[in-house]
Design an enzyme around this catalytic site. Sequence first.
Site, PDB file in Angstrom:
ATOM      1  N   GLU A 486      -6.986   2.434  -9.431  1.00 36.98           N
ATOM      2  CA  GLU A 486      -8.179   3.251  -9.249  1.00 36.98           C
ATOM      3  C   GLU A 486      -7.916   4.360  -8.229  1.00 36.98           C
ATOM      4  O   GLU A 486      -7.616   4.083  -7.071  1.00 36.98           O
ATOM      5  CB  GLU A 486      -9.335   2.367  -8.758  1.00 36.98           C
ATOM      6  CG  GLU A 486     -10.560   3.137  -8.322  1.00 36.98           C
ATOM      7  CD  GLU A 486     -11.514   2.313  -7.463  1.00 36.98           C
ATOM      8  OE1 GLU A 486     -12.447   2.906  -6.908  1.00 36.98           O
ATOM      9  OE2 GLU A 486     -11.310   1.094  -7.352  1.00 36.98           O
ATOM     10  N   ASP A 559     -10.453  -1.179  -5.762  1.00 39.66           N
ATOM     11  CA  ASP A 559     -10.893  -1.438  -4.389  1.00 39.66           C
ATOM     12  C   ASP A 559     -11.734  -2.710  -4.317  1.00 39.66           C
ATOM     13  O   ASP A 559     -12.394  -3.089  -5.303  1.00 39.66           O
ATOM     14  CB  ASP A 559     -11.726  -0.260  -3.865  1.00 39.66           C
ATOM     15  CG  ASP A 559     -10.887   1.005  -3.705  1.00 39.66           C
ATOM     16  OD1 ASP A 559      -9.657   0.884  -3.689  1.00 39.66           O
ATOM     17  OD2 ASP A 559     -11.468   2.103  -3.597  1.00 39.66           O
ATOM     18  N   ASP A 563     -18.082  -0.691  -6.122  1.00 37.44           N
ATOM     19  CA  ASP A 563     -17.583   0.264  -7.120  1.00 37.44           C
ATOM     20  C   ASP A 563     -16.307  -0.243  -7.772  1.00 37.44           C
ATOM     21  O   ASP A 563     -16.096  -0.077  -8.985  1.00 37.44           O
ATOM     22  CB  ASP A 563     -17.330   1.627  -6.466  1.00 37.44           C
ATOM     23  CG  ASP A 563     -18.628   2.395  -6.223  1.00 37.44           C
ATOM     24  OD1 ASP A 563     -19.589   2.128  -6.954  1.00 37.44           O
ATOM     25  OD2 ASP A 563     -18.657   3.229  -5.310  1.00 37.44           O
TER      26      ASP A 563
END
Length: 707
Positions: A486, A559, A563
């Site tokens: 990501e 992460d 999100d």
Amino acid sequence: MTTKQSTREELRAAAAGGYTARHLSVLEGLEAVRKRPGMYVGTTDSRGLMHCLWEILDNSVDEALGGFCSRIEVVLHADGSVEVTDDGRGIPVDSEPRTGLNGVEVVFTKLHAGGKFGGGSYQASGGLHGVGASVVNALSARLDAEVTRSGKIHRMTFRRGEPGTFDDKSGPSPDSDFTPFVNGSQLEIVGKAKRGVTGSRVRYWADEQIFLAEAQFSYSELVARARQTAFLVPGLTITIRDGRVRGSENEETFMFDGGLSEFVDYLAVDPAVTDVWRLQGSGEYTETVPVLDDRGHMVSTEVSRTAEVDVALRWGTGYDTRVASFVNIVATPKGGTHLSGFEQALLKSCRKVIESNSRRLKVGNDQIEKDDVLAGLTAVVTVRLAEPQFEGQTKEVLGTKAARGIVSKVVSGELEAHLTSNKRQDKQQSQMLQEKIVSEMKSRISARMHKETQRRKSALESSSLPSKLYDCRKGEVDNSELFIVEGDSAMGTAKKARNSEHQALLPIRGKILNVQKASIADMLSNAECASIIQVIGAGSGRSFDLSAARYGKIVIMTDADVDGAHIRTLLLTLFFRYMRPMVEAGRVYAAVPPLHRIEVIHPGSKGNEYVYTHSEAELNAVLAGLAKTKKRYKEPIQRYKGLGEMDADQLAETTMDPSHRTLRRVNMADFAGAEGTFELLMGANVAPRKDFIIAGAAELDPERIDA
């Protein structure tokens, strides 16, 4: 002739002379069942044990099919026995003319005996061969049969198929003293019943001499079978009770008035493209069968039959196919002539309708295939006919040839009526279905062309892969890993942290498309989704080929925040929906990056120690342990907001180095549960997701929300 040849000829002659009719074994009655149980119930493990239960249960269901039974109860007892009770007509108790035995003894001791051969007692039934009850009796250490008829309760007991009486002073048990009948047998009358009350109760203990020690009755399979049967016989109430563990008894009751329509709604998990359509009809056919005449001789006779067809189906937005087929409520998991006729009719009808609208649908010269039509289909196909021909006693495949043509004719006519209907709702659903089938066809052709293009490219050409892929050097699939990372900030650190020999990196920009809501065309046109599918190199959807995958492991590295969890869920949705074999093979993983880093201070020249934790609870536990041992640590404790905050050594040690990292393997033990969860979290229907969020709001820690 040499000496060796002479010796061989003499041995062969001696062996042939010693093999006479005296060496042939003739197994009579139930001896054959006990000698070769696999021939009748398939296996002697848990599957064979459950098959015996299905035989007894199906006899009760056959009464319900005939309209004589409205309630069935199945009980798993703590002593290992199982009991099936129904309120049907009850097994006949009068004397059978040819054998002179009462009806109960005939049913439970004579192979190929019963009321389902001549067609007079049962027009359509699951039990066909007349061996079910007698086979169960032969493979049971004890079987008790009670029949309620004519105001009386009749009882008969058997040990390993032999009728007699048990001395049950301390309760019913297969270990009780048994006295076999010697001079004939009798049906004991053990009580009275109210006027008009009829039924049968069968309780048996499976023989430990036959079945494996680890063979067990499966409550979940029994519940699934009961639910299935209740769908197939509307109005029938089936109760299942598990009393094997005292204090934790389970009981479930099933009754459905909606029949097959409710069954399809239960099986379907993806959003609907069409309503549940009911296709019903019947057809006549003739067949030559041996019939028992008045003198007891088998005479070949041509008889007229009627086959009743009842199909419920609907299409959804997914591409998986769920088709359950039944003959007289007996499941045929391996299909047969009825399923062949159904699939033939589907393809024929859909081709006909799509060809008539080919210009609007932009079909061109391409041909619709069966897989295009079956994509997203959920259907239940049932036929009812007298004396169907099955392949083997386990009845997994229907062999009656006439069923194919009758099912095909009924389904073709009824389905075309729906697809060409002028009703507003039917017309709209028909158009959506045609567009879906054409979209599946185009996706299949596109995937095939892509695969052929890939084959034509030489090994030196790398232009077909995305430029942002950082591939590994070695081409060994088993040892290679693809990290889907990501963000660009994490990508920069990951490039330094990886082992370039076998670890590849593919960055993605934020949140990808939610493929649970999107169409196949939207998914394929999305840059991030297309890149992932292209890099893995095994296709997507029905054309996915696991053996062509370029990497042994796919690791989703996001992460450790809300999100990141959302992005991971979106990626898992893509794999579940379009690359499911990767998940089923256990080749998809989620990286577990730490949330905190604690620097423990060591006095003297010894270097400080770093401890990583992955949750607040783990952090508090570590801090409590340090306080207990009076160790100091540096303040403030480092809290990682994202992977980009780590340096290369930290990322390698915690997330990428196989010798230190922690990975979570994504598995799919419960397919239906996984399908339901993805539809709840990512589907187009918002209301259930809102209820789920509200219900779980009280359990959420506000500190975990990055706002």
